[in-house]
Write an enzyme that holds these catalytic residues in place. Structure first.
Site, PDB file in Angstrom:
ATOM      1  N   LYS A 181       0.863  -1.185   0.000  1.00  0.00           N
ATOM      2  CA  LYS A 181       0.000   0.000   0.000  1.00  0.00           C
ATOM      3  C   LYS A 181       0.900   1.236   0.000  1.00  0.00           C
ATOM      4  O   LYS A 181       1.444   1.620   1.021  1.00  0.00           O
ATOM      5  CB  LYS A 181      -0.909  -0.007   1.238  1.00  0.00           C
ATOM      6  CG  LYS A 181      -2.255   0.716   1.028  1.00  0.00           C
ATOM      7  CD  LYS A 181      -2.143   2.210   0.800  1.00  0.00           C
ATOM      8  CE  LYS A 181      -2.027   2.987   2.070  1.00  0.00           C
ATOM      9  NZ  LYS A 181      -2.013   4.484   1.813  1.00  0.00           N
ATOM     10  N   SER A 235       4.532   7.871  10.358  1.00  0.00           N
ATOM     11  CA  SER A 235       4.426   8.680  11.568  1.00  0.00           C
ATOM     12  C   SER A 235       4.013   7.858  12.782  1.00  0.00           C
ATOM     13  O   SER A 235       3.425   6.777  12.653  1.00  0.00           O
ATOM     14  CB  SER A 235       3.397   9.799  11.355  1.00  0.00           C
ATOM     15  OG  SER A 235       2.091   9.251  11.290  1.00  0.00           O
ATOM     16  N   THR A 238       0.064   7.312  13.088  1.00  0.00           N
ATOM     17  CA  THR A 238      -0.413   6.254  12.195  1.00  0.00           C
ATOM     18  C   THR A 238       0.022   4.890  12.704  1.00  0.00           C
ATOM     19  O   THR A 238      -0.732   3.909  12.621  1.00  0.00           O
ATOM     20  CB  THR A 238       0.095   6.485  10.762  1.00  0.00           C
ATOM     21  OG1 THR A 238      -0.332   7.777  10.308  1.00  0.00           O
ATOM     22  CG2 THR A 238      -0.440   5.423   9.817  1.00  0.00           C
ATOM     23  N   GLU A 384       8.927  16.171  15.531  1.00  0.00           N
ATOM     24  CA  GLU A 384       9.425  16.052  14.163  1.00  0.00           C
ATOM     25  C   GLU A 384       8.679  17.007  13.241  1.00  0.00           C
ATOM     26  O   GLU A 384       7.453  16.993  13.165  1.00  0.00           O
ATOM     27  CB  GLU A 384       9.255  14.617  13.669  1.00  0.00           C
ATOM     28  CG  GLU A 384       9.856  14.380  12.294  1.00  0.00           C
ATOM     29  CD  GLU A 384       9.711  12.938  11.835  1.00  0.00           C
ATOM     30  OE1 GLU A 384      10.685  12.386  11.318  1.00  0.00           O
ATOM     31  OE2 GLU A 384       8.610  12.368  12.003  1.00  0.00           O
TER      32      GLU A 384
END
Length: 487
Positions: A181, A235, A238, A384
């Site tokens: 994906k 991230s 996620t 970040e």
């Protein structure tokens, strides 16, 4: 050309999914936009739970035969895939530059050759993968790596094909089947990879590519009960969602996440080298998870380091990534640019000073930025940004340098500049990081373990570590003299 084919810089790219060895269109699409100028590249098939289920089913059906395929034959096919990549380096390079804005010259000279190398390395590593048998009270222990099953690989937009094949190659070498994906902001080279793999003779269903949004197709993939491995780069938020999704099936995860890595510059360092390392952190418009975005510089050389850094940074050319002379291209998406600028403006409002940059250049490009006068507990130091934004702090002792370096929730990498070998050994032993570079940066070998500590990830991949993840590692213990003589 068909309604499902785009022409990107003269290269035909199919916009449909690749499932079970054939192209599959979705009822809905999403828009792919080039970060170079904001132009629409085209409409891409937008996967749902329906396509996710079909892809996993195809991978499950193809798994027994692929797992039973000999190591030599698997390796041969992976080398054929590498051959296909090498034949299409120019096409892959221009499509990926159009799609994600990274430098065309870097794609041509480094990134796409590395894609081919990913396949060759893991094909060759597979053929020498072994553990020496050992004895336990006369019994023989034999370690083997059994293919685990269908694997879901979710990849980021900052280096789409290279990071995808960093996962795809070992998963296929291990005997697993794959559902890839790609990130919705840069899906095109994953589609080209499907074509290349099919042309190389990879059996139908062994590699599947499903495009779309994480909330629509990603969740359906990571929660599927027939998935045996999930590898994700992206991230922390996620990753938490993926971990929750996978928890119900206890699906093993490999997570390579964010970073807030330090560059430690000691007074005894070669300052020209240190400045070169520092300016290199603007690579890919700062969209590199491993980037050393926090400069920690010994007080006695901080002023001189800063002066040389500003001079060096001024020589960088920012602009169209297709031009040979460009050093810094655009950021991936207007939404990312807004996020970067919001970080910087909040930092400036809190008292930070922009030595250079500190602003957008336009809707696609952010000026290379260096911020000073930042507090250790400030957002700009702790979180970040994923853009061309660096901070500079000073330290007076080695102990303080280590403390500041380790004082974030991340632990992906660290870079150290010093002329003292003993200091380098002392400091690196104390740094919390998956990779530490001493007087160098971004030297990567596929046989080395790669991953992060703390919130920078879970697990390690690379070399045998990749096979440890993508396989069920088995130990077989055999008793001595237990065989009947059938003469």
């Amino acid at each position: 050309m068909t309604e499902h084919t785009l022409t990107v810089a003269g290269v035909a790219v199919d916009t449909r999914h690749w499932i079970g060895g054939r192209r599959v269109a979705s009822a809905e699409t999403f828009t792919d936009v080039s970060p170079i100028d904001g132009s629409v590249i085209g409409e891409i098939s937008r996967g749902t739970a329906l396509e996710a289920a079909a892809a996993v089913a195809a991978a499950k059906a193809a798994f027994p035969a692929w797992a039973a395929t000999s190591r030599a034959e698997r390796a041969r096919i992976l080398h054929a895939v590498a051959d296909g990549v090498e034949k299409r380096i120019e096409e892959l390079s221009i499509v990926e530059t159009t799609d994600n804005g990274a430098l065309l010259r870097s794609h041509r000279r480094g990134v796409m050759p590395r894609v081919a190398h990913n396949f060759r390395f893991f094909a060759d590593w597979l053929l020498k993968l072994e553990h020496e048998d050992f004895e336990t009270r006369g019994h023989t222990n034999h370690v083997s790596w059994d293919p685990a099953g269908p694997s879901v690989l979710i990849t980021p937009w900052n280096a789409p094909l290279m990071l995808a094949t960093w996962k795809v190659a070992p998963a296929l070498a291990a005997g697993n089947t794959v559902v890839l994906k790609p990130a919705e902001w840069s899906p095109l080279t994953a589609s080209l990879l499907a074509d290349i793999a099919a042309e190389a003779g990879l059996p139908a269903g062994v590699l599947n590519v499903v495009q779309g949004y994480g909330s629509e197709v990603g969740d359906a993939l990571t929660s599927h009960p027939d998935v045996r491995r999930i590898s994700f780069t992206g991230s922390v938020p996620t990753a938490r969602r993926i971990a929750e999704s996978a928890a119900g099936n206890l699906t093993p995860l490999s997570l390579e996440l964010g970073g807030k890595s330090p560059l430690l510059v000691f007074a005894d360092a070669d300052l020209d080298l240190a400045v070169d390392l520092a300016v290199e952190q603007y690579d890919n418009a700062g969209q590199v998870c491993l980037a050393a975005t926090r400069f920690l510089v010994e007080e006695s050389v901080a002023e001189e380091f800063t002066r040389r850094f500003v001079e060096k940074a001024a020589t960088l050319t920012q602009g169209d990534p297709r031009h040979e002379t460009t050093d810094i291209g655009p950021n991936i998406h207007p939404r990312q640019l807004e996020k970067i600028d919001a970080f910087v403006q909040r930092a400036l409002a809190a008292g930070a000073r922009a030595v250079i940059g500190g602003h957008r250049k336009d809707t696609q490009y952010y000026a290379p930025t260096l911020l000073t006068d930042v507090a250790q507990d400030s957002e700009i130091v702790q979180e970040e940004v994923f853009g061309p934004v660096l901070t500079l702090q000073t330290f007076s002792t080695e102990e303080e340098a280590v403390r500041l370096a380790n004082d974030t929730r991340f632990g992906l990498a660290a870079t150290l500049a010093t002329a003292d070998a003993e200091r380098a050994e002392r400091v690196t032993a104390q740094l919390v990081a998956g990779t530490v570079w001493v007087n160098c940066f971004f030297v990567r070998d596929l046989q080395a373990p790669f991953g992060g500590s703390r919130h920078s990830g879970v697990g390690r991949e690379g070399g045998t570590w990749s096979f440890d993840f993508y396989c069920d590692v088995k130990n077989t213990v055999t008793a001595p003299n237990g065989w009947k003589n059938h003469g």
